[in-house]
Design a protein around this motif. Structure first.
Motif: not given
Lengths: 254, 254
Positions: A161-164, B92-93, B97-99, B171-173
């Motif tokens: 996500p950070l990359i995107s 990926e999850a 969460f980190m982001a 959304s992803q969360t």
DNA sequence: CCACCCTCCATTGTGTACAATCGCAGTGTT
DNA sequence: AACACTGCGATTGTACACAATGGAGGGTGG
């Protein structure tokens, strides 16, 4: 109006910015590069049909590329009105820079933890390319490569996500730099990039973050974001026309 | 196969999640909601033609909606293979969460500075709706409203890039929660949301950030991200079929 | 009996025709 | 003379037809 690139049907990877496979990527890259190199000024209308003719593809492809550029904030997509090159306001630029500080700090910390030797080597190579571009006087390529450096760093952080997000921020930053940078100064001194890589290689998180924050300071100190330059405020833009004779409503319509 | 919604040509705003104007928004919202409510399980194939028939629009529209969902990470778009509901891995999850921690911290600080009284009122209203949903037992709507709360908070932070990133993260969360949440516990205690609003209203940045971070802790502590739960490893998934008689390769095909 | 290949089908990728929409200019009215 | 309205032109929005790709299944050879 009749000029057209070679149909670019399946040429594996065309000219400069030609990325991976599909056609939209090529179109996307070319438009993006044209914007960065200021061959397309902010506000320029991007007609689907015209672009389709230029690149030898149908509007379908162009539309996808524009949609992607719009998603990254480089192009503004007005319903039923078509696409124009975005012209970020000073306020929008500030927001982008604030977000970038946030993300770059996190990315730097993560990169210190996770960057592999190979990635560090790639980063050094990119700085070399960047220096070459600037010494050749190719400002557009320089801005682009500098952005790609920061993107590569994001990849080293190993957080999708950070990359995107970083990709979108870097795109917008590049546009802002192209639009606001004062004079002819090289905007992103590659020297700072080199120091940053050194700190990452030494796994010195604190130093790396400090360098990155200074780097960010440098970037926006070189921009004319301080209230001046192209403004969205019509009153400010046309203030020289406003006669201070009567405070009536006369200047309301230009 | 012949069922079809009303053509939804121009109905100003249809059912539940009907957003603003255009058709893709409607399609987008419906699919997204279906995913959150687990009527569409991760991995489900999303055929363009089938969806087009269901919603009474052409594949063009569906394609745009899918593309948008893919950009937000809720749908996976495989070239020439079509779209499937994303099934984020544990790794990926973790990245999401980190982001989110990163972004939520920044958003909270900014919201403390910039939130207007009106926005705070809206936030309170959303918490009420959320509580109602959970007390009605409508888990899907609860997850969605809870996500919208965090998105509203981002809007209060007044930073466009952050809002856009937050939309994608939320959304992803939501998808991850729908996929991994253990049991029937309400995942996002509205109580914490209320406390958070209080802190923001009192302009207590430190308290607000602390509450938010605890909130994040709670969310992922409720998930079974710790190596277990739905795995990508086929052997693990079908381990109950594996007879421990012979360590041969007999169970390789189910 | 297994493995490989080849054909067919389902599904997506692309191009294009048609419809809808918006902005603009010309015209008439106040 | 200025404003509002209406018709026109251009451009985007949508649908659909055709091309291309990938996978599955059946068939054949080892």
């Amino acid at each position: 109006m009749n000029e057209q690139l070679q149909p670019l049907k399946k040429q594996p990877r065309a000219g400069k910015a030609g990325r991976s496979g599909t056609q939209d990527d090529i179109v996307y890259a070319h438009i993006f590069e044209a914007i960065l190199e200021q061959r397309l000024a902010p506000g320029t209308k991007l007609s689907e049909e015209a672009l389709g003719e230029i690149f030898g593809v149908s509007r379908t492809i162009i539309r996808r590329a524009l949609s992607r550029l719009a998603h990254e904030g480089v192009v503004l997509l007005r319903p039923n009105r078509g696409a124009v090159v975005a012209s970020p306001s000073v306020e929008e630029a500030r927001q982008v820079f604030m977000a970038r500080r946030l993300v770059e700090r996190a990315i730097t910390e993560l990169a210190v933890q996770h960057a592999t030797a190979e990635q560090i080597a790639e980063l050094r190579q990119m700085v070399n390319d960047e220096r070459d571009s600037f010494s050749r006087g190719d400002r557009g390529a320089g801005i682009r490569l500098s952005g790609e450096f920061h993107l590569k760093l994001a990849e080293a952080a190993k957080n999708a996500p950070l990359i995107s997000f970083q990709r979108s921020l870097v795109s917008q930053t590049s546009l802002i730099i192209a639009q606001y940078e004062s004079g002819n100064r090289s905007h992103c001194s590659y020297d700072e990039h080199t120091q940053l890589i050194d700190a990452i290689e030494k796994r010195d998180a604190e130093l790396a973050v400090n360098l990155m924050m200074h780097h960010m300071d440098h970037i926006d100190s070189k921009l004319n974001l301080d209230e001046e330059s192209a403004s969205d405020d019509l009153h400010a833009v046309f203030s020289h026309l406003l006669q201070t004779k009567k405070p009536g409503r006369s200047p309301a319509k230009i």
